[in-house]
Design a protein around this motif. Structure first.
Motif, PDB file in Angstrom:
ATOM      1  N   SER A   1       0.831  -1.205   0.000  1.00  0.00           N
ATOM      2  CA  SER A   1       0.000   0.000   0.000  1.00  0.00           C
ATOM      3  C   SER A   1       0.865   1.254   0.000  1.00  0.00           C
ATOM      4  O   SER A   1       0.552   2.234  -0.693  1.00  0.00           O
ATOM      5  CB  SER A   1      -0.960   0.002   1.190  1.00  0.00           C
ATOM      6  OG  SER A   1      -0.259   0.059   2.404  1.00  0.00           O
ATOM      7  N   VAL A   2       1.971   1.245   0.730  1.00  0.00           N
ATOM      8  CA  VAL A   2       2.893   2.392   0.738  1.00  0.00           C
ATOM      9  C   VAL A   2       3.519   2.552  -0.644  1.00  0.00           C
ATOM     10  O   VAL A   2       3.666   3.669  -1.157  1.00  0.00           O
ATOM     11  CB  VAL A   2       3.980   2.216   1.824  1.00  0.00           C
ATOM     12  CG1 VAL A   2       5.087   3.244   1.667  1.00  0.00           C
ATOM     13  CG2 VAL A   2       3.361   2.313   3.205  1.00  0.00           C
ATOM     14  N   ARG A   3       3.877   1.435  -1.275  1.00  0.00           N
ATOM     15  CA  ARG A   3       4.476   1.482  -2.613  1.00  0.00           C
ATOM     16  C   ARG A   3       3.503   2.095  -3.623  1.00  0.00           C
ATOM     17  O   ARG A   3       3.905   2.876  -4.491  1.00  0.00           O
ATOM     18  CB  ARG A   3       4.867   0.065  -3.056  1.00  0.00           C
ATOM     19  CG  ARG A   3       5.848   0.060  -4.201  1.00  0.00           C
ATOM     20  CD  ARG A   3       6.345  -1.343  -4.553  1.00  0.00           C
ATOM     21  NE  ARG A   3       6.858  -2.069  -3.414  1.00  0.00           N
ATOM     22  CZ  ARG A   3       6.339  -3.223  -2.943  1.00  0.00           C
ATOM     23  NH1 ARG A   3       5.294  -3.768  -3.526  1.00  0.00           N
ATOM     24  NH2 ARG A   3       6.864  -3.819  -1.904  1.00  0.00           N
ATOM     25  N   LYS A   4       2.215   1.774  -3.500  1.00  0.00           N
ATOM     26  CA  LYS A   4       1.215   2.340  -4.412  1.00  0.00           C
ATOM     27  C   LYS A   4       1.115   3.854  -4.250  1.00  0.00           C
ATOM     28  O   LYS A   4       0.974   4.586  -5.236  1.00  0.00           O
ATOM     29  CB  LYS A   4      -0.149   1.692  -4.169  1.00  0.00           C
ATOM     30  CG  LYS A   4      -0.238   0.286  -4.709  1.00  0.00           C
ATOM     31  CD  LYS A   4      -1.596  -0.324  -4.442  1.00  0.00           C
ATOM     32  CE  LYS A   4      -1.647  -1.748  -4.947  1.00  0.00           C
ATOM     33  NZ  LYS A   4      -2.921  -2.405  -4.614  1.00  0.00           N
ATOM     34  N   VAL A   5       1.194   4.338  -3.015  1.00  0.00           N
ATOM     35  CA  VAL A   5       1.160   5.788  -2.779  1.00  0.00           C
ATOM     36  C   VAL A   5       2.391   6.428  -3.413  1.00  0.00           C
ATOM     37  O   VAL A   5       2.287   7.456  -4.098  1.00  0.00           O
ATOM     38  CB  VAL A   5       1.113   6.110  -1.264  1.00  0.00           C
ATOM     39  CG1 VAL A   5       1.173   7.614  -1.040  1.00  0.00           C
ATOM     40  CG2 VAL A   5      -0.128   5.538  -0.618  1.00  0.00           C
ATOM     41  N   GLU A   6       3.565   5.827  -3.207  1.00  0.00           N
ATOM     42  CA  GLU A   6       4.797   6.388  -3.763  1.00  0.00           C
ATOM     43  C   GLU A   6       4.773   6.411  -5.288  1.00  0.00           C
ATOM     44  O   GLU A   6       5.245   7.365  -5.914  1.00  0.00           O
ATOM     45  CB  GLU A   6       6.006   5.610  -3.244  1.00  0.00           C
ATOM     46  CG  GLU A   6       6.264   5.865  -1.767  1.00  0.00           C
ATOM     47  CD  GLU A   6       7.339   4.995  -1.173  1.00  0.00           C
ATOM     48  OE1 GLU A   6       7.658   3.928  -1.764  1.00  0.00           O
ATOM     49  OE2 GLU A   6       7.850   5.362  -0.103  1.00  0.00           O
ATOM     50  N   GLU A   7       4.193   5.368  -5.900  1.00  0.00           N
ATOM     51  CA  GLU A   7       4.079   5.340  -7.361  1.00  0.00           C
ATOM     52  C   GLU A   7       3.156   6.443  -7.847  1.00  0.00           C
ATOM     53  O   GLU A   7       3.424   7.096  -8.855  1.00  0.00           O
ATOM     54  CB  GLU A   7       3.568   3.972  -7.827  1.00  0.00           C
ATOM     55  CG  GLU A   7       4.612   2.883  -7.752  1.00  0.00           C
ATOM     56  CD  GLU A   7       4.039   1.501  -8.037  1.00  0.00           C
ATOM     57  OE1 GLU A   7       2.849   1.396  -8.411  1.00  0.00           O
ATOM     58  OE2 GLU A   7       4.783   0.525  -7.863  1.00  0.00           O
ATOM     59  N   ALA A   8       2.044   6.671  -7.126  1.00  0.00           N
ATOM     60  CA  ALA A   8       1.112   7.735  -7.502  1.00  0.00           C
ATOM     61  C   ALA A   8       1.773   9.108  -7.357  1.00  0.00           C
ATOM     62  O   ALA A   8       1.550   9.998  -8.184  1.00  0.00           O
ATOM     63  CB  ALA A   8      -0.150   7.661  -6.643  1.00  0.00           C
ATOM     64  N   ILE A   9       2.598   9.269  -6.327  1.00  0.00           N
ATOM     65  CA  ILE A   9       3.313  10.538  -6.136  1.00  0.00           C
ATOM     66  C   ILE A   9       4.300  10.752  -7.286  1.00  0.00           C
ATOM     67  O   ILE A   9       4.383  11.844  -7.852  1.00  0.00           O
ATOM     68  CB  ILE A   9       4.048  10.562  -4.771  1.00  0.00           C
ATOM     69  CG1 ILE A   9       3.031  10.638  -3.624  1.00  0.00           C
ATOM     70  CG2 ILE A   9       5.017  11.732  -4.694  1.00  0.00           C
ATOM     71  CD1 ILE A   9       3.628  10.448  -2.236  1.00  0.00           C
ATOM     72  N   ARG A  10       5.035   9.695  -7.649  1.00  0.00           N
ATOM     73  CA  ARG A  10       6.000   9.796  -8.750  1.00  0.00           C
ATOM     74  C   ARG A  10       5.318  10.127 -10.075  1.00  0.00           C
ATOM     75  O   ARG A  10       5.868  10.842 -10.904  1.00  0.00           O
ATOM     76  CB  ARG A  10       6.798   8.498  -8.878  1.00  0.00           C
ATOM     77  CG  ARG A  10       8.061   8.497  -8.045  1.00  0.00           C
ATOM     78  CD  ARG A  10       9.004   7.392  -8.475  1.00  0.00           C
ATOM     79  NE  ARG A  10       8.434   6.065  -8.306  1.00  0.00           N
ATOM     80  CZ  ARG A  10       8.465   5.366  -7.170  1.00  0.00           C
ATOM     81  NH1 ARG A  10       9.036   5.878  -6.106  1.00  0.00           N
ATOM     82  NH2 ARG A  10       7.923   4.170  -7.092  1.00  0.00           N
ATOM     83  N   SER A  11       4.115   9.578 -10.270  1.00  0.00           N
ATOM     84  CA  SER A  11       3.407   9.840 -11.527  1.00  0.00           C
ATOM     85  C   SER A  11       2.864  11.267 -11.582  1.00  0.00           C
ATOM     86  O   SER A  11       2.518  11.759 -12.648  1.00  0.00           O
ATOM     87  CB  SER A  11       2.266   8.837 -11.719  1.00  0.00           C
ATOM     88  OG  SER A  11       1.209   9.123 -10.823  1.00  0.00           O
ATOM     89  N   GLY A  12       2.759  11.925 -10.424  1.00  0.00           N
ATOM     90  CA  GLY A  12       2.292  13.310 -10.387  1.00  0.00           C
ATOM     91  C   GLY A  12       0.789  13.463 -10.278  1.00  0.00           C
ATOM     92  O   GLY A  12       0.267  14.570 -10.344  1.00  0.00           O
ATOM     93  N   ASP A  13       0.057  12.361 -10.104  1.00  0.00           N
ATOM     94  CA  ASP A  13      -1.411  12.405 -10.000  1.00  0.00           C
ATOM     95  C   ASP A  13      -1.808  12.568  -8.535  1.00  0.00           C
ATOM     96  O   ASP A  13      -1.794  11.613  -7.766  1.00  0.00           O
ATOM     97  CB  ASP A  13      -1.994  11.114 -10.577  1.00  0.00           C
ATOM     98  CG  ASP A  13      -3.501  11.161 -10.711  1.00  0.00           C
ATOM     99  OD1 ASP A  13      -4.099  12.202 -10.333  1.00  0.00           O
ATOM    100  OD2 ASP A  13      -4.082  10.168 -11.181  1.00  0.00           O
ATOM    101  N   LYS A  14      -2.178  13.800  -8.162  1.00  0.00           N
ATOM    102  CA  LYS A  14      -2.464  14.093  -6.764  1.00  0.00           C
ATOM    103  C   LYS A  14      -3.720  13.378  -6.266  1.00  0.00           C
ATOM    104  O   LYS A  14      -3.747  12.866  -5.146  1.00  0.00           O
ATOM    105  CB  LYS A  14      -2.611  15.602  -6.553  1.00  0.00           C
ATOM    106  CG  LYS A  14      -2.690  16.007  -5.098  1.00  0.00           C
ATOM    107  CD  LYS A  14      -2.572  17.491  -4.915  1.00  0.00           C
ATOM    108  CE  LYS A  14      -2.542  17.827  -3.427  1.00  0.00           C
ATOM    109  NZ  LYS A  14      -2.254  19.233  -3.181  1.00  0.00           N
TER     110      LYS A  14
END
Length: 116
Positions: free
Chosen positions: A60-73
């Motif tokens: 779940s933490v990895r999914k948040v980090e991936e979303a942050i990297r993609s730039g989709d707030k």
């Protein structure tokens, strides 16, 4: 005065309900009492449950980090909501320390808030 080579631990504290026996892959622990056998079974089950729970937390933490990297707030906020739930569950069940989960949640939230 303890003799040379002694650990200084009382004899009563060195005895255990579990003895060490040689096995195919080295030394295995073998329970000598019913209560120790039961505790070994419980520990085995609990270890598997905690491993799965910690794995879910990391995912779940990895999914948040991936979303942050993609730039989709918005995706990051949604992922953080589910990650917060997983982390809180892991802390309440003892798979992770509550301060650790609070720190991770706080740092992820700060990174999301910093996004444009």
């Amino acid at each position: 005065m303890t003799p040379p080579g002694a650990t200084g631990i009382s004899r009563a504290f060195t005895r255990s309900a579990i003895s060490r026996v040689p096995g195919p892959a080295g030394w295995d622990d073998m329970a000598n009492h019913k209560s120790a056998e039961k505790r070994a079974r419980q520990t085995e089950r609990r270890t598997l449950v905690n491993q799965m729970r910690r794995s879910r937390m990391r995912t779940s933490v990895r999914k948040v980090e991936e979303a942050i990297r993609s730039g989709d707030k918005t995706a990051a906020q949604g992922a953080l909501r589910s990650a917060e739930s997983e982390l809180a569950k892991g802390a309440s069940k003892g798979a992770a320390h509550r301060n650790t989960t609070a720190r991770k949640t706080s740092r992820l939230a700060a990174r999301i808030n910093k996004m444009a």
